[in-house]
Scaffold this motif. Structure first.
Motif, PDB file in Angstrom:
ATOM      1  N   LEU A   1       0.855  -1.172   0.000  1.00 40.08           N
ATOM      2  CA  LEU A   1       0.000   0.000   0.000  1.00 40.08           C
ATOM      3  C   LEU A   1       0.899   1.232   0.000  1.00 40.08           C
ATOM      4  N   PRO A   2       0.418   2.367  -0.493  1.00 36.41           N
ATOM      5  CA  PRO A   2       1.287   3.550  -0.569  1.00 36.41           C
ATOM      6  C   PRO A   2       1.949   3.907   0.755  1.00 36.41           C
ATOM      7  N   SER A   3       1.207   3.798   1.847  1.00 38.95           N
ATOM      8  CA  SER A   3       1.745   4.195   3.151  1.00 38.95           C
ATOM      9  C   SER A   3       2.852   3.280   3.649  1.00 38.95           C
ATOM     10  N   SER A   4       2.921   2.060   3.127  1.00 36.94           N
ATOM     11  CA  SER A   4       3.932   1.108   3.597  1.00 36.94           C
ATOM     12  C   SER A   4       5.065   0.904   2.599  1.00 36.94           C
ATOM     13  N   THR A   5       5.106   1.710   1.554  1.00 34.07           N
ATOM     14  CA  THR A   5       6.160   1.579   0.551  1.00 34.07           C
ATOM     15  C   THR A   5       7.518   1.862   1.180  1.00 34.07           C
ATOM     16  N   PRO A   6       8.505   1.004   0.975  1.00 32.28           N
ATOM     17  CA  PRO A   6       9.852   1.306   1.483  1.00 32.28           C
ATOM     18  C   PRO A   6      10.318   2.674   0.987  1.00 32.28           C
ATOM     19  N   LYS A   7      10.949   3.434   1.846  1.00 31.94           N
ATOM     20  CA  LYS A   7      11.284   4.815   1.520  1.00 31.94           C
ATOM     21  C   LYS A   7      12.263   4.913   0.352  1.00 31.94           C
ATOM     22  N   GLY A   8      13.078   3.892   0.162  1.00 30.04           N
ATOM     23  CA  GLY A   8      14.054   3.951  -0.915  1.00 30.04           C
ATOM     24  C   GLY A   8      13.450   3.896  -2.303  1.00 30.04           C
ATOM     25  N   ILE A   9      12.239   3.368  -2.411  1.00 29.37           N
ATOM     26  CA  ILE A   9      11.602   3.272  -3.737  1.00 29.37           C
ATOM     27  C   ILE A   9      10.310   4.072  -3.808  1.00 29.37           C
ATOM     28  N   SER A  10      10.024   4.850  -2.779  1.00 31.39           N
ATOM     29  CA  SER A  10       8.793   5.643  -2.766  1.00 31.39           C
ATOM     30  C   SER A  10       8.772   6.650  -3.907  1.00 31.39           C
ATOM     31  N   ALA A  11       9.882   7.334  -4.158  1.00 33.58           N
ATOM     32  CA  ALA A  11       9.940   8.324  -5.239  1.00 33.58           C
ATOM     33  C   ALA A  11       9.788   7.649  -6.594  1.00 33.58           C
ATOM     34  N   LEU A  12      10.383   6.465  -6.756  1.00 33.12           N
ATOM     35  CA  LEU A  12      10.246   5.736  -8.021  1.00 33.12           C
ATOM     36  C   LEU A  12       8.802   5.327  -8.263  1.00 33.12           C
ATOM     37  N   ARG A  13       8.102   4.975  -7.193  1.00 37.09           N
ATOM     38  CA  ARG A  13       6.683   4.603  -7.323  1.00 37.09           C
ATOM     39  C   ARG A  13       5.889   5.761  -7.913  1.00 37.09           C
ATOM     40  N   LYS A  14       6.109   6.961  -7.426  1.00 33.59           N
ATOM     41  CA  LYS A  14       5.399   8.126  -7.936  1.00 33.59           C
ATOM     42  C   LYS A  14       5.857   8.492  -9.341  1.00 33.59           C
ATOM     43  N   LYS A  15       7.136   8.364  -9.593  1.00 33.61           N
ATOM     44  CA  LYS A  15       7.658   8.694 -10.921  1.00 33.61           C
ATOM     45  C   LYS A  15       7.072   7.783 -11.988  1.00 33.61           C
ATOM     46  N   GLU A  16       6.937   6.503 -11.684  1.00 37.26           N
ATOM     47  CA  GLU A  16       6.377   5.555 -12.643  1.00 37.26           C
ATOM     48  C   GLU A  16       4.943   5.919 -12.991  1.00 37.26           C
ATOM     49  N   LEU A  17       4.147   6.319 -12.013  1.00 41.03           N
ATOM     50  CA  LEU A  17       2.764   6.724 -12.278  1.00 41.03           C
ATOM     51  C   LEU A  17       2.716   7.993 -13.117  1.00 41.03           C
ATOM     52  N   GLU A  18       3.621   8.926 -12.877  1.00 35.09           N
ATOM     53  CA  GLU A  18       3.676  10.139 -13.697  1.00 35.09           C
ATOM     54  C   GLU A  18       3.988   9.800 -15.148  1.00 35.09           C
ATOM     55  N   THR A  19       4.874   8.830 -15.353  1.00 34.63           N
ATOM     56  CA  THR A  19       5.200   8.400 -16.716  1.00 34.63           C
ATOM     57  C   THR A  19       3.990   7.799 -17.400  1.00 34.63           C
ATOM     58  N   LEU A  20       3.246   6.986 -16.685  1.00 35.25           N
ATOM     59  CA  LEU A  20       2.086   6.322 -17.276  1.00 35.25           C
ATOM     60  C   LEU A  20       0.943   7.300 -17.555  1.00 35.25           C
ATOM     61  N   ARG A  21       0.849   8.359 -16.795  1.00 38.44           N
ATOM     62  CA  ARG A  21      -0.191   9.358 -17.035  1.00 38.44           C
ATOM     63  C   ARG A  21       0.125  10.244 -18.230  1.00 38.44           C
ATOM     64  N   GLY A  22       1.390  10.504 -18.486  1.00 36.17           N
ATOM     65  CA  GLY A  22       1.767  11.369 -19.589  1.00 36.17           C
ATOM     66  C   GLY A  22       1.354  12.806 -19.341  1.00 36.17           C
ATOM     67  N   ASP A  23       1.499  13.631 -20.388  1.00 30.39           N
ATOM     68  CA  ASP A  23       1.145  15.044 -20.252  1.00 30.39           C
ATOM     69  C   ASP A  23      -0.030  15.438 -21.134  1.00 30.39           C
ATOM     70  N   GLY A  24      -0.680  14.449 -21.788  1.00 26.04           N
ATOM     71  CA  GLY A  24      -1.854  14.743 -22.600  1.00 26.04           C
ATOM     72  C   GLY A  24      -1.558  15.441 -23.906  1.00 26.04           C
ATOM     73  N   ARG A  25      -0.309  15.458 -24.339  1.00 22.43           N
ATOM     74  CA  ARG A  25       0.059  16.155 -25.569  1.00 22.43           C
ATOM     75  C   ARG A  25       0.731  15.204 -26.553  1.00 22.43           C
ATOM     76  N   GLY A  26       0.636  15.550 -27.834  1.00 25.06           N
ATOM     77  CA  GLY A  26       1.357  14.817 -28.858  1.00 25.06           C
ATOM     78  C   GLY A  26       0.678  13.525 -29.275  1.00 25.06           C
ATOM     79  N   GLU A  27       1.131  13.012 -30.399  1.00 25.79           N
ATOM     80  CA  GLU A  27       0.609  11.743 -30.912  1.00 25.79           C
ATOM     81  C   GLU A  27       1.379  10.597 -30.288  1.00 25.79           C
ATOM     82  N   ARG A  28       0.661   9.616 -29.841  1.00 24.36           N
ATOM     83  CA  ARG A  28       1.269   8.475 -29.177  1.00 24.36           C
ATOM     84  C   ARG A  28       2.012   7.609 -30.191  1.00 24.36           C
ATOM     85  N   LYS A  29       3.157   7.091 -29.733  1.00 21.76           N
ATOM     86  CA  LYS A  29       3.982   6.209 -30.552  1.00 21.76           C
ATOM     87  C   LYS A  29       3.725   4.756 -30.163  1.00 21.76           C
ATOM     88  N   PHE A  30       4.125   3.864 -31.044  1.00 22.06           N
ATOM     89  CA  PHE A  30       3.893   2.434 -30.847  1.00 22.06           C
ATOM     90  C   PHE A  30       4.456   1.943 -29.519  1.00 22.06           C
TER      91      PHE A  30
END
Length: 756
Positions: free
Chosen positions: A214-243
């Motif tokens: 669960l988010p609250s129990s994420t080891p602190k060493g990978i907590s930032a990576l957890r958030k970064k991965e979700l930001e990558t998957l959300r994208g910025d809503g711009r541009g044409e998607r590539k394969f």
């Protein structure tokens, strides 16, 4: 061999490398204790004076779900760790730079791995320095190996970062980490994902430990990576998607039409206030030149890379495969179907499709057979519909006989089979109980536009066909009258559909009576044509009459109802409710739930391939002049009609099978224990469905309760809250009124998932 319920003894080494000491605690470390054990090696303070034993640390292991990653537990300064990467090569893929990639593999410079500790540096409070190494290709197909020198203080490995320096993507199945030569220390990171080429995207892929957090129990060493991965998957809503992209974002259904190709292919946008609809995955393609609201249809439809079919799945299930098979057969039929006025002159002509077949010219049959063989379809998709029969004297195309006709050639004529199909046919989800509140039956549509709202299925008509001595009021009180109602949902489209070539349409209602034997009997059918500027409204009640004329009119009325039921099943029950409505939940889950989240891991296997199937549907099935428009009576209005049905009927809180049955009056909650009791005992869809539903509910409940002990736990889960908020608030309301025209029950407003 490690047994998860036994402690793992790790030899202590100080002042030297301990290549043979396990670095990783078998994916389930829950505690570290000091103790003594034999079998250690080394010298210095780690050896007891005069005894020759090594001081050891014991890792108490319980269950595999407690796996916290990979634990470095040793008093030595460094350990050697071997990573084995299992790669699944793409089937039949060749490219210009393949030789360079193979050469790079030979020198071990094409796959970079980084180990990330799940702990922060206690001195700085920052992430510990990552450990990197290149993996080189081995002689064993699909295997890459890397060696790391890891500090003893590195801590549990919570994530592995991967950089693919090949010129093409690669599919990584798993990464296995082993300390020294001790296989008992092995821990596997389950990947099962495509890793893009660095030349396409320099960002490294992140693969987390197998343990769910669960988010609250994420080891602190990978907590930032957890958030970064979700930001990558959300994208910025711009541009044409590539394969190769993995971005999940929303868009309306504005890619079904193709006005740039032909103005007749212009279709309305689905997903706004006028035509509410679930969201689909955004592709970012440019807009049409003719209609700026419409997205251009060019190239393959984008879906995030890991949502696409695997090579094996793509070979066995593909719209392209079906299309190739049809292209193999249809040229042989084209000369026979050139006459658009072709009709079946009599019923034996229909029977001949199954027992005689369509004679084909030998050269056409040979061409079709060769094409089918070339596309590997002859033994696959097409034989489910037709069979190519060749012998020394004739060449015919023959349809497979439906199982029902094999048992009883005239079963489709009979009222019993007509009623049985409502409960056990292709669309057993629309029949509903007829109650006192809904009788006399009245349309909810505007009478100024469509004509008088009163139904011709009156008390007198229904009682005249009941096989038992009961009144309509008594039958409703006993929960024995049911209705299949396609009146209000189809009536607005009657005149438009009738303008299509060789097509007609009525709105319909059918009332059934539940007999003492527990079977349904159809009482009457109402067919309606709305008023127009030149014609008054027309409606008529059909019953099974005694003379030949009334008998055949009754059969024709049943044929209209079956056609309505089949079309509604394909457009609404199947496409809209099964495929279309699920896609926004998949998108939201990938945008808001980490791959480490237990709810994501619960849902992911059930979501798999849905987005790809939906994309193929938009490409070939539900698009303008696609298979659905060509095959079903609504024609160009097919998907627009499904939007109308969505707005009138779909509700998230009524989609659960028990609630759906109760809403339609096909079941009630017992007063003593609250369990579901069916109104019609012999209802195969509900009988079987409730067994499946109960099993799924029990499994899902046990799983969720393992992680959430209270409502506060759920309220405090920021990812689950963000997921539900995105699902709930991204859409305007699309709720039914008191009663829906296809068979829905009264309901109160709630937010639906249609997009704004």
């Amino acid at each position: 061999m490690i047994h998860l319920n036994q402690p793992l003894a790790l030899a202590s080494v100080k002042g030297s490398k301990a290549a043979g000491a396990p670095l990783f605690a078998a994916a389930a470390c829950c505690g570290v204790q000091r103790g003594a054990a034999g079998g250690g090696r080394g010298s210095g303070s780690g050896r007891r004076r005069g005894v020759g034993r090594a001081v050891t640390r014991r890792i108490s292991c319980s269950t595999i779900e407690e796996a916290g990653g990979v634990s470095a537990v040793t008093v030595g300064r460094t350990l050697t760790v071997t990573a084995t990467v299992t790669v699944q090569p793409p089937i039949g893929v060749m490219y210009a730079a393949r030789g360079l990639d193979d050469l790079g593999d030979l020198f071990g410079k094409t796959l970079l791995l980084e180990l990330v500790s799940s702990e922060l540096d206690p001195r700085t409070g920052m992430e510990k320095e990552r450990i990197s190494a290149f993996a080189h290709r081995t002689m064993k197909d699909g295997k890459y190996v890397a060696e790391f020198t890891v500090p003893a203080t590195f801590g549990p490995v919570g994530a592995v970062l991967v950089e693919n320096e090949h010129h093409k993507e690669m599919f990584i199945k798993d990464i296995r980490l082993v300390t020294g030569a001790d296989d008992s220390s092995a821990v596997t990171f389950d990947c099962n994902s495509w890793v893009h080429s660095k030349s396409d995207n320099p960002e490294r892929r992140i693969f987390f430990t197998i343990k769910s957090y669960l988010p609250s129990s994420t080891p602190k060493g990978i907590s930032a990576l957890r958030k970064k991965e979700l930001e990558t998957l959300r994208g910025d809503g711009r541009g044409e998607r590539k394969f190769f992209d993995r971005v999940y974002d929303y868009d309306v259904y504005n890619d079904l039409g193709d006005p740039d190709y032909r103005i007749e292919h212009l279709r309305p946008v689905l997903g706004g206030d006028d035509l509410p609809y679930p969201r689909r995955c955004r592709t970012g393609r440019p807009r049409s030149e003719i209609d700026r609201r419409t997205e251009k249809r060019r190239g393959a439809v984008y879906v995030p890379r890991d949502e696409q079919f695997s090579d094996v799945k793509g070979m066995t299930f593909s719209a392209a495969t079906v299309r190739s098979g049809l292209h193999a057969v249809l040229p042989a039929l084209e000369p026979l179907l050139a006459n658009q006025e072709l009709r079946f002159p009599h019923f034996p002509a229909i029977d001949s499709l199954y027992n005689v077949g369509i004679p084909l010219p030998a050269q056409l049959n040979a061409a079709a057979s060769a094409a089918a063989a070339a596309t590997s379809v002859a033994g696959g998709v097409i034989p489910r519909v037709v069979r190519m029969i060749e012998d020394t004297t004739d060449h015919v195309l023959r349809f497979e006989v439906p199982e029902m006709l094999e048992r009883d050639r005239f079963s489709w004529f009979r009222d019993e089979e007509f009623a049985r199909q409502v409960l056990a046919g292709v669309n057993p989800v629309c029949i509903q109980l007829l109650t006192v509140l809904e009788f006399p039956i009245v349309s909810k549509l505007d009478p100024e536009v469509y004509g008088p709202p009163e139904s011709v299925l009156t008390k007198e008509v229904l009682e005249g066909r009941m096989v038992e001595a009961v009144t309509v009021e008594e039958a409703m009180a006993q929960r024995r009258l049911f209705i299949l109602d396609y009146h209000d949902v189809f009536l607005p489209y009657v005149h438009r559909v009738r303008e299509l070539p060789e097509t007609t349409l009525y709105a319909s209602r059918t009332v059934f009576f539940l007999t003492q034997a527990g079977t349904l009997a159809p009482l009457a059918i109402e067919l309606t044509r709305p008023q127009s500027p030149t014609l008054p409204q027309w409606k008529r009640a059909f019953v099974h009459g005694a003379d030949a004329t009334l008998s055949w009119l009754w059969k024709l009325a049943k044929a209209h109802v079956v056609t309505h039921d089949t079309g509604y099943h394909q457009l609404v029950s199947h496409w809209m409710r099964t495929h279309c409505c699920v896609e926004p939940y998949i998108i939201a889950a990938n945008r808001q739930l980490s791959r480490m989240h237990p709810v994501y891991r619960l849902l992911h296997p059930h979501f798999r391939y849905t987005m790809e199937i939906n994309a193929l549907a938009r490409e070939n099935l539900i698009n303008a002049d696609g298979i659905i428009e060509e095959s079903f009576w609504p024609g160009r209005y097919a998907i627009e009609l499904s939007s109308v049905a969505y707005a009138a009927t779909w509700r998230f809180d009524a989609e659960a099978l028990p609630e759906d049955l109760v809403r339609r009056g096909l079941a009630v909650h017992r007063e003593d224990d609250g369990e579901i009791e069916l109104t019609i005992k012999d209802y195969p869809y509900a009988n079987d469905g409730l067994l499946v539903w109960g099993s799924i509910k029990q499994w899902a409940s046990d799983y969720v309760y393992f992680y959430y002990k209270s409502d506060e736990d759920i309220a405090g889960d920021e990812e689950v809250q963000a997921w539900w908020e995105e699902v709930r608030s991204c859409a305007p309301r699309a709720t039914p009124t008191r009663r829906t025209s296809h068979g829905g029950r009264p309901s109160t407003p709630a937010t639906a998932w249609s997009g704004s």
